[in-house]
Design a protein around this motif. Sequence first.
Motif, PDB file in Angstrom:
ATOM      1  N   MET A 112       0.839  -1.180   0.000  1.00 30.98           N
ATOM      2  CA  MET A 112       0.000   0.000   0.000  1.00 30.98           C
ATOM      3  C   MET A 112       0.891   1.253   0.000  1.00 30.98           C
ATOM      4  N   ARG A 113       0.515   2.223  -0.797  1.00 31.12           N
ATOM      5  CA  ARG A 113       1.279   3.471  -0.880  1.00 31.12           C
ATOM      6  C   ARG A 113       1.301   4.196   0.460  1.00 31.12           C
ATOM      7  N   GLY A 114       2.348   4.998   0.658  1.00 26.69           N
ATOM      8  CA  GLY A 114       2.475   5.761   1.896  1.00 26.69           C
ATOM      9  C   GLY A 114       1.278   6.658   2.164  1.00 26.69           C
ATOM     10  N   LEU A 115       0.791   7.335   1.125  1.00 24.92           N
ATOM     11  CA  LEU A 115      -0.362   8.230   1.291  1.00 24.92           C
ATOM     12  C   LEU A 115      -1.576   7.469   1.804  1.00 24.92           C
ATOM     13  N   ASP A 116      -1.848   6.311   1.236  1.00 22.65           N
ATOM     14  CA  ASP A 116      -2.995   5.506   1.679  1.00 22.65           C
ATOM     15  C   ASP A 116      -2.812   5.038   3.116  1.00 22.65           C
ATOM     16  N   ARG A 117      -1.588   4.708   3.481  1.00 22.03           N
ATOM     17  CA  ARG A 117      -1.312   4.289   4.858  1.00 22.03           C
ATOM     18  C   ARG A 117      -1.510   5.441   5.830  1.00 22.03           C
ATOM     19  N   VAL A 118      -1.147   6.661   5.421  1.00 21.18           N
ATOM     20  CA  VAL A 118      -1.372   7.841   6.261  1.00 21.18           C
ATOM     21  C   VAL A 118      -2.880   8.066   6.427  1.00 21.18           C
ATOM     22  N   LYS A 119      -3.636   7.958   5.342  1.00 24.93           N
ATOM     23  CA  LYS A 119      -5.100   8.112   5.423  1.00 24.93           C
ATOM     24  C   LYS A 119      -5.692   7.086   6.385  1.00 24.93           C
ATOM     25  N   ASP A 120      -5.252   5.838   6.285  1.00 23.72           N
ATOM     26  CA  ASP A 120      -5.740   4.783   7.187  1.00 23.72           C
ATOM     27  C   ASP A 120      -5.384   5.095   8.644  1.00 23.72           C
ATOM     28  N   PHE A 121      -4.176   5.574   8.883  1.00 21.84           N
ATOM     29  CA  PHE A 121      -3.720   5.913  10.232  1.00 21.84           C
ATOM     30  C   PHE A 121      -4.609   7.008  10.827  1.00 21.84           C
ATOM     31  N   ILE A 122      -4.863   8.033  10.033  1.00 20.75           N
ATOM     32  CA  ILE A 122      -5.707   9.147  10.485  1.00 20.75           C
ATOM     33  C   ILE A 122      -7.098   8.641  10.855  1.00 20.75           C
ATOM     34  N   GLU A 123      -7.661   7.806  10.010  1.00 25.67           N
ATOM     35  CA  GLU A 123      -9.005   7.270  10.274  1.00 25.67           C
ATOM     36  C   GLU A 123      -9.007   6.353  11.502  1.00 25.67           C
ATOM     37  N   LYS A 124      -8.044   5.454  11.576  1.00 26.89           N
ATOM     38  CA  LYS A 124      -7.976   4.478  12.667  1.00 26.89           C
ATOM     39  C   LYS A 124      -7.846   5.154  14.034  1.00 26.89           C
ATOM     40  N   GLY A 153       0.393  25.137  17.408  1.00 19.60           N
ATOM     41  CA  GLY A 153      -0.996  25.090  16.930  1.00 19.60           C
ATOM     42  C   GLY A 153      -1.128  24.181  15.724  1.00 19.60           C
ATOM     43  N   LYS A 154      -1.780  24.682  14.671  1.00 20.53           N
ATOM     44  CA  LYS A 154      -1.916  23.884  13.449  1.00 20.53           C
ATOM     45  C   LYS A 154      -0.612  23.923  12.670  1.00 20.53           C
ATOM     46  N   VAL A 155      -0.208  22.741  12.232  1.00 21.18           N
ATOM     47  CA  VAL A 155       1.052  22.584  11.521  1.00 21.18           C
ATOM     48  C   VAL A 155       0.850  21.693  10.297  1.00 21.18           C
ATOM     49  N   LEU A 156       1.876  21.637   9.475  1.00 22.81           N
ATOM     50  CA  LEU A 156       1.908  20.682   8.368  1.00 22.81           C
ATOM     51  C   LEU A 156       2.950  19.617   8.686  1.00 22.81           C
ATOM     52  N   ILE A 157       2.602  18.373   8.380  1.00 21.40           N
ATOM     53  CA  ILE A 157       3.524  17.251   8.535  1.00 21.40           C
ATOM     54  C   ILE A 157       3.540  16.471   7.225  1.00 21.40           C
ATOM     55  N   GLY A 158       4.509  15.591   7.084  1.00 20.01           N
ATOM     56  CA  GLY A 158       4.589  14.765   5.884  1.00 20.01           C
ATOM     57  C   GLY A 158       3.324  13.942   5.688  1.00 20.01           C
ATOM     58  N   GLY A 159       2.986  13.740   4.412  1.00 18.96           N
ATOM     59  CA  GLY A 159       1.748  13.040   4.086  1.00 18.96           C
ATOM     60  C   GLY A 159       1.922  11.670   3.472  1.00 18.96           C
ATOM     61  N   GLY A 160       3.134  11.119   3.512  1.00 21.39           N
ATOM     62  CA  GLY A 160       3.335   9.767   2.994  1.00 21.39           C
ATOM     63  C   GLY A 160       3.676   9.703   1.515  1.00 21.39           C
ATOM     64  N   SER A 161       3.744  10.870   0.857  1.00 23.05           N
ATOM     65  CA  SER A 161       4.191  10.929  -0.534  1.00 23.05           C
ATOM     66  C   SER A 161       4.916  12.254  -0.727  1.00 23.05           C
ATOM     67  N   ILE A 162       5.619  12.388  -1.834  1.00 25.42           N
ATOM     68  CA  ILE A 162       6.396  13.615  -2.037  1.00 25.42           C
ATOM     69  C   ILE A 162       5.512  14.798  -2.422  1.00 25.42           C
ATOM     70  N   ASP A 163       4.232  14.567  -2.701  1.00 23.11           N
ATOM     71  CA  ASP A 163       3.364  15.686  -3.078  1.00 23.11           C
ATOM     72  C   ASP A 163       2.130  15.833  -2.184  1.00 23.11           C
ATOM     73  N   HIS A 164       2.217  15.336  -0.949  1.00 22.64           N
ATOM     74  CA  HIS A 164       1.122  15.490   0.012  1.00 22.64           C
ATOM     75  C   HIS A 164       1.654  15.884   1.389  1.00 22.64           C
ATOM     76  N   LEU A 165       0.877  16.724   2.067  1.00 22.37           N
ATOM     77  CA  LEU A 165       1.139  17.087   3.451  1.00 22.37           C
ATOM     78  C   LEU A 165      -0.148  16.911   4.227  1.00 22.37           C
ATOM     79  N   VAL A 166      -0.037  16.860   5.542  1.00 28.60           N
ATOM     80  CA  VAL A 166      -1.200  16.753   6.414  1.00 28.60           C
ATOM     81  C   VAL A 166      -1.242  17.992   7.295  1.00 28.60           C
ATOM     82  N   LYS A 167      -2.388  18.652   7.305  1.00 30.91           N
ATOM     83  CA  LYS A 167      -2.601  19.798   8.199  1.00 30.91           C
ATOM     84  C   LYS A 167      -3.282  19.268   9.449  1.00 30.91           C
ATOM     85  N   VAL A 168      -2.658  19.518  10.607  1.00 30.37           N
ATOM     86  CA  VAL A 168      -3.135  18.921  11.847  1.00 30.37           C
ATOM     87  C   VAL A 168      -2.691  19.786  13.018  1.00 30.37           C
ATOM     88  N   HIS A 169      -3.440  19.752  14.103  1.00 29.69           N
ATOM     89  CA  HIS A 169      -3.031  20.466  15.314  1.00 29.69           C
ATOM     90  C   HIS A 169      -1.981  19.633  16.040  1.00 29.69           C
TER      91      HIS A 169
END
Length: 157
Positions: free
Chosen positions: A1-13, A122-138
């Motif tokens: 599974m791609r890194g981005l999909d794994r990040v999405k799963d982690f966020i949901e889980k 506060g709200k920051v950006l972190i890596g999103g599991g791919s070279i063209d995605h980030l995650v905005k999160v507190h």
Amino acid sequence: MRGLDRVKDFIEKHGIRAEILGFKEGVETVPKASRASGIPPDKILKTIVVIVEERPYIVILPGDRKLDFKKLSRELNARNIRLAKPSEVERFLNVKPGEVSPFLDEVLNFDVIIDELVLDKGKVLIGGGSIDHLVKVHVNEVIRVLKPIIRDVSKVG
């Protein structure tokens, strides 16, 4: 599974309140992420894999700071500390350097250290599991899920 999909799963889980942001250009470094997102480097967190006495750790720093090896050495009472090689990053986290995110299941296998300067971001950006995605999160969500050791381990970049 791609890194981005794994990040999405982690966020949901983990029930994390976060937004995944996609970019047309690469955001695999803090300067590139800052340019593409318009967010200053101090609000972009970088996730680094370090080897301490042959044991991997995950270290999270503000993007405008560098890891202070002397401080980390004191905090962990260790002398032999180095950055992980690209091949080690891939082996430990199952993503390439530039795709690393703290929101990967593999991160939970390691002790995580967050620099204390991250706490008031506060709200920051972190890596999103791919070279063209980030995650905005507190930052509070990152701390809630990762349960890190919080220490002063950075220096001016």
